[in-house]
Design an enzyme around this catalytic site. Structure first.
Site, PDB file in Angstrom:
ATOM      1  N   TRP A  16      -9.109  13.972  -5.132  1.00  0.00           N
ATOM      2  CA  TRP A  16      -7.895  13.158  -5.304  1.00  0.00           C
ATOM      3  C   TRP A  16      -8.103  12.326  -6.583  1.00  0.00           C
ATOM      4  O   TRP A  16      -9.107  11.595  -6.674  1.00  0.00           O
ATOM      5  CB  TRP A  16      -7.748  12.261  -4.075  1.00  0.00           C
ATOM      6  CG  TRP A  16      -6.535  11.380  -4.076  1.00  0.00           C
ATOM      7  CD1 TRP A  16      -5.262  11.748  -4.387  1.00  0.00           C
ATOM      8  CD2 TRP A  16      -6.488   9.992  -3.738  1.00  0.00           C
ATOM      9  NE1 TRP A  16      -4.419  10.678  -4.242  1.00  0.00           N
ATOM     10  CE2 TRP A  16      -5.148   9.590  -3.855  1.00  0.00           C
ATOM     11  CE3 TRP A  16      -7.436   9.053  -3.339  1.00  0.00           C
ATOM     12  CZ2 TRP A  16      -4.726   8.293  -3.599  1.00  0.00           C
ATOM     13  CZ3 TRP A  16      -7.022   7.764  -3.073  1.00  0.00           C
ATOM     14  CH2 TRP A  16      -5.682   7.388  -3.209  1.00  0.00           C
TER      15      TRP A  16
ATOM     16  N   ASP B 187     -13.832  10.015   3.148  1.00  0.00           N
ATOM     17  CA  ASP B 187     -12.431   9.652   2.999  1.00  0.00           C
ATOM     18  C   ASP B 187     -11.640  10.413   4.061  1.00  0.00           C
ATOM     19  O   ASP B 187     -11.574  11.645   4.045  1.00  0.00           O
ATOM     20  CB  ASP B 187     -11.965  10.027   1.582  1.00  0.00           C
ATOM     21  CG  ASP B 187     -10.567   9.514   1.291  1.00  0.00           C
ATOM     22  OD1 ASP B 187      -9.893   9.047   2.230  1.00  0.00           O
ATOM     23  OD2 ASP B 187     -10.147   9.579   0.118  1.00  0.00           O
TER      24      ASP B 187
ATOM     25  N   LYS C 227      -0.420   8.795   6.640  1.00  0.00           N
ATOM     26  CA  LYS C 227       0.126  10.130   6.924  1.00  0.00           C
ATOM     27  C   LYS C 227       0.318  10.353   8.419  1.00  0.00           C
ATOM     28  O   LYS C 227       1.365  10.804   8.857  1.00  0.00           O
ATOM     29  CB  LYS C 227      -0.816  11.223   6.388  1.00  0.00           C
ATOM     30  CG  LYS C 227      -1.345  10.972   4.990  1.00  0.00           C
ATOM     31  CD  LYS C 227      -0.320  11.250   3.927  1.00  0.00           C
ATOM     32  CE  LYS C 227      -0.527  10.467   2.655  1.00  0.00           C
ATOM     33  NZ  LYS C 227      -1.629  10.706   1.816  1.00  0.00           N
TER      34      LYS C 227
HETATM   35  N1  PMP Z   1      -7.530   9.572   0.034  1.00  0.00           N
HETATM   36  C1  PMP Z   1      -6.891  10.727  -0.151  1.00  0.00           C
HETATM   37  C2  PMP Z   1      -7.699  11.975  -0.276  1.00  0.00           C
HETATM   38  C3  PMP Z   1      -5.498  10.767  -0.235  1.00  0.00           C
HETATM   39  O1  PMP Z   1      -4.885  11.920  -0.426  1.00  0.00           O
HETATM   40  C4  PMP Z   1      -4.777   9.558  -0.122  1.00  0.00           C
HETATM   41  C5  PMP Z   1      -3.278   9.525  -0.183  1.00  0.00           C
HETATM   42  N2  PMP Z   1      -2.665  10.353  -1.052  1.00  0.00           N
HETATM   43  C6  PMP Z   1      -5.484   8.386   0.073  1.00  0.00           C
HETATM   44  C7  PMP Z   1      -6.855   8.423   0.157  1.00  0.00           C
HETATM   45  C8  PMP Z   1      -4.811   7.044   0.156  1.00  0.00           C
HETATM   46  O2  PMP Z   1      -3.976   6.872   1.185  1.00  0.00           O
HETATM   47  P1  PMP Z   1      -3.083   5.566   1.358  1.00  0.00           P
HETATM   48  O3  PMP Z   1      -1.702   5.970   1.009  1.00  0.00           O
HETATM   49  O4  PMP Z   1      -3.257   5.194   2.767  1.00  0.00           O
HETATM   50  O5  PMP Z   1      -3.602   4.511   0.436  1.00  0.00           O
END
Ligand code: PMP
Length: 396
Positions: free
Chosen positions: A130, A210, A245
């Site tokens: 990410w 994560d 999510k």
């Molecule tokens: N880690 C990963 C791998 C993600 O895909 C995301 C969201 N796109 C996050 C962390 C962060 O999530 P949040 O919207 O809860 O900050």
């Protein structure tokens, strides 16, 4: 004072959203953004969440600060969700929960904790990962390194990953995606997790897991296999969990930093440092999202509704993955894109090249990022035939 400030290009995804909005093609398809979509293309509020909010509104008596670790009831609900209801880690009081502004906030807390309490240690992320991982860790002043994750044939490069992990200096931090790897969708099998644990143990490495998509892969417990194995086998683990999510509460900024330590006393020491990091960043986390999650998880009826809704989302995504490959069969492309059905989570490294992605956008109004990452929730039974035909055209 600001004359020297340079403008930087906007986020590629935001640019994609803008371009999609302006596209007048009636058959256009958005596979770019990272949120769940239902069959109508909406990201609705879950029923369990609406009901929890109604109860909160009725029963709320104060809006006072909730403290740097957030609401205790939230932590008490998230710990068993992540680590398992009968976790020996919880039994031994080795885990601490700190409510955070989203998974991103938890990652930032983890980064600042590592920077201040483990100076000089590097952080290793999968290649690719990410993109925000890069910014979060480097802006905390930590040196970032990469380990391989995908091979040239668009498959999980587990051998390459393991070989790289074996060379990481002792005490460094390794970022692992618990499930639904973003951006690739390639997850580790249970056996592969066991091998990873052994290497981490041998090399004395600290995993930072994560966990942004619990429940989106195979199930709430199945997706936690790696997280739970690491926490039970290793003395120390950092987990960053997100409710964005799986509760569909993206804008409420709800996450959790879980610190697993060797014993209860070390956990309390670590916890006291995390409070400082939280205080210095934003003082207290926002309360509302955590209160929703807590209301749901502490209520059997709401929990059952939520689990059902989550199962619906997961099943929809996994069905669409299989149907996508099926739709490519008439074009003889089902083998080429078979990986899409095997991957898990919201995203898929399709294997489409940047040139093919450009053509899909220019000729067919199909939008995704140039890495070939597609948001599977953007597929629908209406657009699959069109998508398949377009993909066949750019493969000619
Ligand atoms: N880690 C990963 C791998 C993600 O895909 C995301 C969201 N796109 C996050 C962390 C962060 O999530 P949040 O919207 O809860 O900050």
């Amino acid at each position: 004072m600001f004359e020297h400030i340079e403008r930087v290009p906007g986020d590629a995804i935001l640019g994609l959203i803008e371009a999609f909005k302006k596209d007048t093609n009636p058959q256009k398809v958005d596979l770019g953004v990272g949120v769940y979509r239902d069959s109508q293309g909406n990201t609705p509020v879950m029923r369990a969440v609406k009901e929890a909010e109604a109860r909160l509104l009725k029963n709320e008596t104060t809006k006072t600060y909730i403290g740097s670790h957030g609401a205790p009831a939230y932590g008490e609900a998230v710990l068993p969700l992540v680590l398992g209801a009968s976790s020996p880690v919880l039994e031994a009081n080795r885990a601490s929960a700190t409510q955070s502004p989203g998974g991103t906030g938890a990652l930032r807390l983890a980064a600042d904790f590592v920077a201040s309490q483990m100076p000089g240690k590097g952080i290793w992320v999968s290649d690719p990962t990410w993109p925000n991982h890069h910014g979060i860790f480097t802006s905390a002043g930590i040196k970032l390194h990469k380990y391989p994750y995908v091979d040239a044939d668009n498959r999980l490069d587990f051998a390459g990953m393991l070989a790289a992990l074996k060379k990481i200096p002792e005490g460094d931090v390794v970022v692992l995606h618990a499930c639904c790897h973003n951006p690739t969708g390639f997850d580790l099998s249970n056996e592969q997790w066991q091998e990873v644990v052994e290497v981490l143990q041998d090399r004395k490495l600290l995993p930072l897991v994560d966990f942004a998509y619990q429940g989106f892969g195979e199930g709430l417990d199945e997706d936690a296999y790696g997280v739970r194995l690491l926490s039970e086998k290793l003395d120390e683990v950092i987990i960053t969990s997100s409710c964005s999510k799986n509760f569909g509460i993206y804008c409420e900024r709800t996450g959790c930093l879980i610190m697993v330590a060797r014993n209860a006393e070390q956990m309390e020491n670590v916890r006291s440092q995390v409070a400082i990091v939280a205080r210095e960043n934003y003082s207290n986390p926002p309360a509302h999202g955590g209160a929703i999650v807590s209301e749901i998880l502490h209520d059997a009826e709401l929990s059952a509704i939520w689990r059902e809704e989550l199962t619906e989302m997961r099943d929809r995504i996994n069905t669409l993955r299989r149907d996508f490959v099926e739709a490519l069969k008439p074009y003889g492309l089902d083998q080429k894109y078979a990986c899409v059905a095997e991957q898990r989570g919201m995203f898929s490294y399709t294997g489409l090249t940047p040139e093919q992605v450009d053509r899909l956008r220019a000729e067919f109004g199909i939008y995704m990022v140039r890495s070939g990452r597609a948001n599977v929730a953007g597929f629908s039974h209406e657009n699959l035939p069109y998508l398949a035909k377009a993909i066949a055209m750019v493969n000619e």
